[in-house]
Design a protein around this motif. Structure first.
Motif, PDB file in Angstrom:
ATOM      1  N   GLN A  48       0.819  -1.213   0.000  1.00 43.26           N
ATOM      2  CA  GLN A  48       0.000   0.000   0.000  1.00 43.26           C
ATOM      3  C   GLN A  48       0.853   1.264   0.000  1.00 43.26           C
ATOM      4  N   GLN A  51       2.065   1.625  -3.542  1.00 40.26           N
ATOM      5  CA  GLN A  51       0.938   2.135  -4.327  1.00 40.26           C
ATOM      6  C   GLN A  51       0.741   3.630  -4.091  1.00 40.26           C
ATOM      7  N   ALA A  52       0.957   4.072  -2.863  1.00 39.87           N
ATOM      8  CA  ALA A  52       0.825   5.504  -2.562  1.00 39.87           C
ATOM      9  C   ALA A  52       1.833   6.327  -3.359  1.00 39.87           C
ATOM     10  N   ASP A  55       0.582   6.306  -6.974  1.00 37.78           N
ATOM     11  CA  ASP A  55      -0.579   7.208  -7.099  1.00 37.78           C
ATOM     12  C   ASP A  55      -0.135   8.665  -7.111  1.00 37.78           C
ATOM     13  N   GLN A 280       2.467   8.491   4.640  1.00 37.69           N
ATOM     14  CA  GLN A 280       1.485   7.458   4.975  1.00 37.69           C
ATOM     15  C   GLN A 280       2.142   6.314   5.754  1.00 37.69           C
TER      16      GLN A 280
END
Length: 390
Positions: A48, A51-52, A55, A280
């Motif tokens: 994740q 992916q951040a 993105d 994050q």
């Protein structure tokens, strides 16, 4: 073409050359060896978080120059992380600076805070960039030696090393390459000397979450240290994204401003999209940090037990990615020669720790293995190393 007759390399950097990590990692590739030399994981961090970063790139966040101090989201996340884990309060607007990894953070601190001729005390063995950073600043490196089997700092020896020319203490705990984690009492003694002698402290805490025995204690917690300490950490070791090179500095506004003055003329800024991802990552739940520590502890135990069974004298680390071992019980005496021959002899790469010393005789027969690898990789490496005892 006329040849330049003067030496090309600045004399401050004489003898530094290519890092041992680059040399040995190249040997690993060339020989197909298991690379237990350079300290990088062989698995990426949380999906994740990757992916951040993707993105952020696709959304156009950070693809152009980010703010000089770092994006606000990351600086706020760093402040929240330090309050959450260590009870420390930093102003994200004036007391935090994002850097191109911890390596740049330490370099910028040395360039900003050390005048030519100033003495910088470092606990040896030390990460090789420290020597280069002090040299580039024109400082004089003064080693205080950590000795086996426990590699504990000696406050008495530190006190003797301090002179009127001492400017700062460069501290690293959890300590690379020995894996020693300085105790609360040891850090209190170092802090007391820093206050008494009016010294700055630059503390490299990149392994702050990789402590298996004992506890990590930031030296800035001790009386009188908040105003004289530059604390350094990074995302690479904690989240297994070492290639992103996102680090940071925490200090008073005056110290951060000084470090930023040097940093802005090194990389200026870096890693814009990765900064959003690391923001994050720092907010991941406690379970993530506990699992990271527990997995690495199991890998440490696997490697240290295997090395001991082969015949190495092993110094079990309290933290970090690394274990130091003595090769003398196997009939070898020179760690540099041993490591240079090891890829061809056994198909494994390690690092000789003597290169991290000003007094290499203190570790002539010591080598460092990294255990931040999958258990099956460590098992394969141990199988290959067993040939040495055959």
């Amino acid at each position: 073409m006329n040849k330049v007759n003067r030496p090309l390399l600045n004399r401050r950097l004489e003898g530094l050359g290519t890092t041992i990590f680059a040399e040995m990692s190249a040997r690993a590739v060339a020989t197909g060896s298991v690379n237990l030399g350079q300290g990088f994981p062989d698995r990426d961090g949380p999906v994740q978080i990757a992916q951040a970063a993707a993105d952020a790139i696709l959304a156009g966040r950070g693809n152009q120059y980010p703010p000089g101090p770092g994006i606000p989201e990351l600086r706020q996340a760093i402040a929240a992380h330090d309050e959450r884990f260590w009870g420390l309060c930093y102003d994200p607007d004036s007391e935090i600076l994002v850097t191109a990894g911890a390596t740049e953070a330490v370099a910028a601190a040395m360039l900003a805070l050390v005048e030519p001729g100033d003495e910088v005390i470092a606990f040896e063995p030390y990460y090789d960039s420290y020597a280069a950073n002090i040299a580039m600043a024109g400082g004089v490196r003064v080693p205080v030696t950590l000795r086996p089997p426990d590699f504990r700092p000696d406050p008495g020896e530190l006190a003797k090393a301090i002179t009127d020319r001492t400017r700062l203490i460069l501290l690293n705990s959890p300590h690379n390459p020995t894996g020693s984690v300085f105790t609360r009492d040891e850090l209190a003694a170092i802090a007391s000397l820093a206050v008494e002698r009016d010294l700055l402290v630059v503390t490299d805490e990149v392994y702050e979450h990789l402590v298996f025995d004992g506890e990590h204690v930031p030296i800035v917690q001790f009386p009188g240290m908040r105003e004289r300490t530059v604390s350094v950490s990074s995302a690479g070791k904690t989240f297994s994204f070492t290639g992103w090179k996102i680090g940071w500095v925490k200090a008073t506004p005056e110290l951060v401003a000084a470090v930023k003055t040097a940093k802005q003329f090194l990389t200026f800024v870096s890693g814009g999209p990765f900064q959003y991802a690391v923001a994050q990552a720092l907010a991941l739940p406690d379970e993530y940090y506990a699992r990271l520590r527990d997995d690495l502890k199991a890998q440490r135990d696997l490697l240290t037990a295997g090395l001991s069974e082969i015949g190495f004298e092993v110094y079990p680390p309290q933290g970090t990615y690394f274990v130091t071992a003595d090769i003398r019980p196997l009939g070898y005496s020179d760690g540099v020669e041993f490591c240079r021959n090891l890829p061809d002899r056994a198909g494994v790469v390690a690092i000789p720790t003597a290169i991290f010393y000003d007094h290499p005789e203190a570790a002539r027969s010591h080598v460092r293995f990294a255990f931040c690898k999958r258990p099956e990789v460590l098992t394969e490496a141990l199988g290959r190393l067993a040939r040495l005892a055959g």
